[in-house]
Design an enzyme around this catalytic site. Sequence first.
Site, PDB file in Angstrom:
ATOM      1  N   SER A  62     -10.135  -2.698   4.287  1.00  0.00           N
ATOM      2  CA  SER A  62     -10.620  -3.143   5.378  1.00  0.00           C
ATOM      3  C   SER A  62     -11.967  -3.959   5.618  1.00  0.00           C
ATOM      4  O   SER A  62     -13.006  -3.502   4.687  1.00  0.00           O
ATOM      5  CB  SER A  62     -10.248  -1.924   6.129  1.00  0.00           C
ATOM      6  OG  SER A  62      -9.038  -1.746   6.581  1.00  0.00           O
TER       7      SER A  62
HETATM    8  N1  SAH Z   1      -7.574   1.658   3.230  1.00  0.00           N
HETATM    9  C1  SAH Z   1      -7.547   0.483   2.679  1.00  0.00           C
HETATM   10  C2  SAH Z   1      -6.271  -0.520   3.746  1.00  0.00           C
HETATM   11  C3  SAH Z   1      -5.116  -1.296   3.530  1.00  0.00           C
HETATM   12  S1  SAH Z   1      -3.984  -2.110   4.693  1.00  0.00           S
HETATM   13  C4  SAH Z   1      -8.004   0.160   1.799  1.00  0.00           C
HETATM   14  O1  SAH Z   1      -9.514   0.464   1.741  1.00  0.00           O
HETATM   15  O2  SAH Z   1      -8.046  -1.069   1.176  1.00  0.00           O
HETATM   16  C5  SAH Z   1      -3.137  -0.557   4.760  1.00  0.00           C
HETATM   17  C6  SAH Z   1      -2.491  -0.212   3.822  1.00  0.00           C
HETATM   18  O3  SAH Z   1      -0.809   0.122   4.265  1.00  0.00           O
HETATM   19  C7  SAH Z   1      -1.191  -1.497   3.031  1.00  0.00           C
HETATM   20  O4  SAH Z   1      -1.560  -1.123   1.747  1.00  0.00           O
HETATM   21  C8  SAH Z   1       0.265  -0.731   3.180  1.00  0.00           C
HETATM   22  O5  SAH Z   1       1.068  -1.534   2.207  1.00  0.00           O
HETATM   23  C9  SAH Z   1      -0.332   0.112   3.359  1.00  0.00           C
HETATM   24  N2  SAH Z   1       1.106   1.358   4.769  1.00  0.00           N
HETATM   25  C10 SAH Z   1       1.851   0.437   5.077  1.00  0.00           C
HETATM   26  N3  SAH Z   1       2.840   1.569   5.957  1.00  0.00           N
HETATM   27  C11 SAH Z   1       3.009   2.078   4.868  1.00  0.00           C
HETATM   28  C12 SAH Z   1       3.397   3.102   5.334  1.00  0.00           C
HETATM   29  N4  SAH Z   1       4.404   3.559   5.805  1.00  0.00           N
HETATM   30  N5  SAH Z   1       3.537   3.874   4.082  1.00  0.00           N
HETATM   31  C13 SAH Z   1       2.277   3.936   3.082  1.00  0.00           C
HETATM   32  N6  SAH Z   1       1.680   3.324   2.996  1.00  0.00           N
HETATM   33  C14 SAH Z   1       1.574   2.270   3.921  1.00  0.00           C
END
Ligand code: SAH
Length: 216
Positions: A62
Amino acid sequence: MDNWREQAVALVERSIAPQGIANKNILEAMKAIPRHLFIPPELRAYSYEDIPLPIGEEQTISQPFIVAKMTDLLALEQGDKVLEIGTGSGYQSALLAEMGMKVTTIERIELLALKSREVFRQLSYNNIVSIIGDGREGYSDNAPYQGIIVTAEASKIEDAWLDQLVGRGKLVLPLSTGNGLCRLCVRQKKADENAGYIDTWYDYCRFVPILPGVKK
Ligand code: SAH
């Protein structure tokens, strides 16, 4: 990346603080974290720009301002327990850990979870528990949490998240508005757990969606 500290300070002073983040704990923690370690080598030159970046597996790290904003909205104190849904690169978890929270973070894509664990180890964050699983169910083993942060676009608020919050605890998430956008929402549980919730709405934003299941 010899001068990463200078770049991290510049990011905070030129982009994060001027956009209205006043919480010193957040600003100091962001200056102390080598964000480039959470970014694929070929994109590292952009690590200290205030932009989201691809991290593989069709996922993104993000934008730093959104990470700071959501952390500010959580309004946690040192030692609080926090659950993150969507570990991704691990940068948001690292920020919470750097601020002294006890972090549990869930990621559905095994490869990303394993990569983030390696960086947590490298940076000696012993206060992060990394789980591979479907974050829609929360993580009841470590509940209750003072805060829960969802870092992928949610089409709805899961009962499990609300059940796993303490009274007065806050859920911070980007809730889908149905047109490719979402809006940051804080749902706070009332002190009397049976008395319901207070919702507050903030900025519009874009996130990758929550997907079901675990990807090996
Ligand atoms: N907080 C992260 C942003 C990641 S983007 C950072 O600081 O980099 C969102 C993430 O959520 C992705 O890696 C995706 O694989 C994960 N995600 C999506 N659906 C999910 C679920 N049902 N359970 C756990 N993770 C999930």
